[in-house]
Write an enzyme that holds these catalytic residues in place. Structure first.
Site, PDB file in Angstrom:
ATOM      1  CD  GLU A  21      -2.663  -1.358  -0.196  1.00  0.00           C
ATOM      2  OE1 GLU A  21      -2.901  -0.376  -0.938  1.00  0.00           O
ATOM      3  OE2 GLU A  21      -2.972  -2.523  -0.520  1.00  0.00           O
TER       4      GLU A  21
ATOM      5  CG  HIS B 260      -1.064   1.286  -4.429  1.00  0.00           C
ATOM      6  ND1 HIS B 260      -1.318   1.238  -5.778  1.00  0.00           N
ATOM      7  CD2 HIS B 260      -1.370   0.057  -3.955  1.00  0.00           C
ATOM      8  CE1 HIS B 260      -1.762   0.047  -6.105  1.00  0.00           C
ATOM      9  NE2 HIS B 260      -1.792  -0.704  -5.013  1.00  0.00           N
TER      10      HIS B 260
END
Length: 158
Positions: free
Chosen positions: A118, A121
């Site tokens: 994550e 990202h």
């Protein structure tokens, strides 16, 4: 973001995946049966206490000397596409929660991998960018097909 992650049956989501240019991601492994360990702010609260996690302005430090492990990953942004990605197995994450309270989380296993995925990202890195060339090459046609499908859907909405 948490509702979107749960609706997609995911375990993590970065703000960029929902069109927000923020340094925020969410993680929720409560439904996972994967083994991992953690220490949050010096203690070990049950996952039900701190998940779903909201990580604001996260910073990750791989544990020195920790093994790196290849493990199959997927991504809500790439439905149906999965491949091995090598990542450190143990990390320390420093972040703030949604109230601005700072936290320090030491973890390993799937929790470490999910946080690393994550945070990638948030930094404009996709899991397909981290794959070995041979693994990525095997998926290139599926990735191109997904890109075409996405472009076609975007054109029909315009």
């Amino acid at each position: 973001m948490i509702a979107a992650m749960h609706a997609a049956e995911g375990i993590g989501l970065g703000a960029q995946q929902v069109g927000k240019a923020l340094q925020v991601c969410v993680v929720d492994l409560r439904k996972s049966d994967a083994e991992y360990s953690w220490e949050l702010d010096g203690g070990k609260p049950p996952p039900e206490i701190f998940m779903p996690m909201i990580l604001v302005n996260p910073r990750v430090i791989p544990t020195p000397g920790a093994a790196e492990t290849a493990y199959e990953e997927g991504c809500l942004s790439f439905p149906g596409i999965r491949g091995d990605v090598t990542r450190p197995d143990e990390i320390t994450a420093e972040y703030q929660d949604e109230h601005g309270t700072p936290h320090r989380l030491r973890c390993n296993g799937l929790l470490a991998r999910c946080i690393l995925h994550e945070i990638d990202h948030l930094n404009g890195v996709l899991f397909i960018d981290r794959m070995e060339k041979a693994t990525r090459a095997e998926l290139d046609e599926a990735i191109r097909a997904l890109a075409r499908e996405t472009r076609d859907r975007t054109r029909t909405r315009a």
